[in-house]
Structure formats: structure tokens, C-alpha cells
Design an enzyme around this catalytic site. Sequence first.
Site, short mmCIF file in Angstrom:
data_model
loop_
_atom_site.label_atom_id
_atom_site.label_comp_id
_atom_site.label_asym_id
_atom_site.label_seq_id
_atom_site.Cartn_x
_atom_site.Cartn_y
_atom_site.Cartn_z
N HIS A 101 -1.58 -0.29 -9.81
CA HIS A 101 -2.11 -1.21 -8.79
C HIS A 101 -2.67 -2.48 -9.45
O HIS A 101 -3.87 -2.76 -9.38
CB HIS A 101 -3.19 -0.51 -7.94
CG HIS A 101 -3.43 -1.21 -6.62
ND1 HIS A 101 -3.79 -0.56 -5.48
CD2 HIS A 101 -3.39 -2.53 -6.28
CE1 HIS A 101 -3.95 -1.42 -4.49
NE2 HIS A 101 -3.71 -2.64 -4.96
N GLU A 119 -4.29 7.14 -5.30
CA GLU A 119 -4.54 6.35 -6.51
C GLU A 119 -5.89 6.73 -7.10
O GLU A 119 -6.85 6.91 -6.34
CB GLU A 119 -4.52 4.86 -6.18
CG GLU A 119 -3.14 4.39 -5.73
CD GLU A 119 -3.11 2.91 -5.35
OE1 GLU A 119 -4.09 2.19 -5.60
OE2 GLU A 119 -2.09 2.48 -4.79
N ARG A 145 0.86 -1.19 0.00
CA ARG A 145 0.00 0.00 0.00
C ARG A 145 0.89 1.24 0.00
O ARG A 145 1.87 1.31 0.74
CB ARG A 145 -0.90 0.03 1.24
CG ARG A 145 -2.07 -0.95 1.21
CD ARG A 145 -3.08 -0.67 0.10
NE ARG A 145 -4.22 -1.56 0.12
CZ ARG A 145 -4.33 -2.71 -0.56
NH1 ARG A 145 -3.34 -3.11 -1.34
NH2 ARG A 145 -5.42 -3.45 -0.49
C1 DGY Z 1 -5.75 -6.54 -2.48
O1 DGY Z 1 -6.33 -7.60 -2.69
O2 DGY Z 1 -5.67 -6.04 -1.36
C2 DGY Z 1 -5.15 -5.87 -3.67
O3 DGY Z 1 -4.21 -4.93 -3.33
C3 DGY Z 1 -6.24 -5.22 -4.47
O4 DGY Z 1 -6.71 -4.11 -3.78
#
Ligand code: DGY
Length: 319
Positions: free
Chosen positions: A285, A266, A237
Site C-alpha cells: 500500500h 492489510e 482498495r
Molecule cells: C489514500 O490517501 O487514501 C491512500 O490510499 C493512503 O491510505
Amino acid sequence: MKQRVVVYKKLPEHLTEQLQAEFDVTLFDRVNDGNRAAFLEALKHAHGIIGASLPMTNAMLDGAPELKIASTVSVGVDNFDLEYFKKRGLMLAHTPGVLTEATADTIFSLILASARRVVELAEFVKAGNWKGSIGEAQYGVNVHGKTLGLIGMGRIGGAVARRAHHGFGMKILYNNTRPNPEAERELGATFVSKDELLAQSDFVCLMLPLTPETEKMFGAREFGLMKRSAIFINASRGRIVDEVALIAALQDKTIYAAGLDVFEVEPLPADSPLLKLSNVVALPHIGSATHETRMAMAELAVVNLIAGLRGEKVPHLAA
Ligand code: DGY
């Protein structure tokens, strides 16, 4: 009377139909400014919600008095306040496991792309600039045989370490809340302090969940401890990192490069300084974003939701 479900990110057709067979379903492909009011209205009567990529504030959930379960199509649960779920006795389900390998593939592609300058050099070719054999100015750095430092060693960390050890002969260092004896036994991984990991690794890979404790935990101090030749990888993250400090570290060459799948904001704003840096590989992402994996995640999220609404044991609860 049927229980009511709100879908807030489009699901595959057969899963939508499966939900419709049992519940009264309100569908939103995604929630945006245009339909937010309708979404909040639907929440008022919802017993279950399912979707992804939407920060679900406590105020929004306060407007859903009948809610029993939120099922997120993600492993990360940082769009929710876990304490709120505990206090209200609500269930929060997520999708661990099924995305481990796809996400590890993304992380490894960032390692390779940033070390071998794959994106930058592919753009160089596409722009018609390849006029002769390339020189030192365009060389990358080796991946095989180098040291990989994993900050966090859960399922995905283990899958990255396996690729690194078996495929690339890399030495694995890791730091985690607790030791991982399996990774030590099978991959020769060594548990070290965070500072030691930063000082010794050629690739530093952030593998932590975003929580109040990890928010902005990686900043100027951490980049300063890394080797100047080191590459920083983040597909967990963006908000775990102080992005201003990351930009400074890349601009002044405190570190060599970064491979990033996640950002503080994002989608990454088009004027982000990160996009001007040739030593950055930036992805939108895509950690788990393959057809097969996203399907498996959606299926698991539906299984979780249905179990919760039927009063059965929910396979994957995060709260
Ligand atoms: C998750 O599954 O947490 C991925 O980062 C998609 O948001």
C-alpha cells in the site's frame, strides 16, 4: 481554554509544533493494542483528531462527545462511516489533489512491473540464476500501444490515462458514473460499459473508492469477462475485489497477471496464496508514499483541521 487535538499517526515535527502552539495536543505515533486504552481515553476530551490508517468505528467516535472534526491524512475516507458524520453534524476532512501524481506513478509502476515481470526477474538475478541469455519462458508482454481500461475516472484515473496516452501510446477505455469530456477530448478516452471495458482491455485498472456500493463489486464474473492475456491492477482498495475470486483467476490463468498495492486484509498475511504466485506483483500500500507527497498530505490535513477548529471554511471536506 485551548481546544484539544488527538494525533493518532505521527506527523512531521514542524506540523506537530504548529498544532501544539494553538491546541492542547495528545500524540500517538500510531494506535495499537498496547496504547488503545490511552487513545480511547484521549478521545473522550478531543475536539479534533488527525491521523491515518486506523478504522474509526462509530463506537469509538461515540466516546468523543466533544468532537467537531476528524482530519484524515488520506484521500480515501473508508475508515469512517460518512452517514454517522452527517447524522452527528461532524466534519470529516481529507487530502485530495496533492497525492494524484504520486499515486498515478505507483499505478504505472504496477502496470510496467507486472507486464515486464520486473520483480520476478530481478529476484531471479539476485538469486544468482542468470546463467545465460534469457529465453521465451521469461518474456513479458508489451505495454506501449495496448488498451488500458480504467474503472473509475476521477483525478487519479485521469493522471494514469495521461501517462498511458502521452507516454505509451495506449488506447484508453473508461467506465465511470459520469462521462469525462476532458479525458475524451485530450486523451482520446472512450466511455464504454463495464463489460465492454473488461472484454477489450489489456490492462484493467480499478480506480474506485471503497463504499458500501463498491465493496466486493469485482469478482469471478468480472475476471471471467477479461481477456486471458489481461493484467489486473488495483491500487484503490482491496475490499472492492473478491480476493478469493482474484486468487482463483490468477491460479487457473483466467487472467495473465495482477499488480496489487491493496488487499482485503492489510498488512497482507504472510500465508496469503497471492504471495506464492509468480504472476503477482504485490506492494505494501505505497500509492502515495513518497517523502514529498506524504509531507504535502500531512500539511493539507493540518490546514483542514485548524480551519475546522477555528470555525473557518475547511478546504477539503468529505462529509
Ligand atoms: C489514500 O490517501 O487514501 C491512500 O490510499 C493512503 O491510505
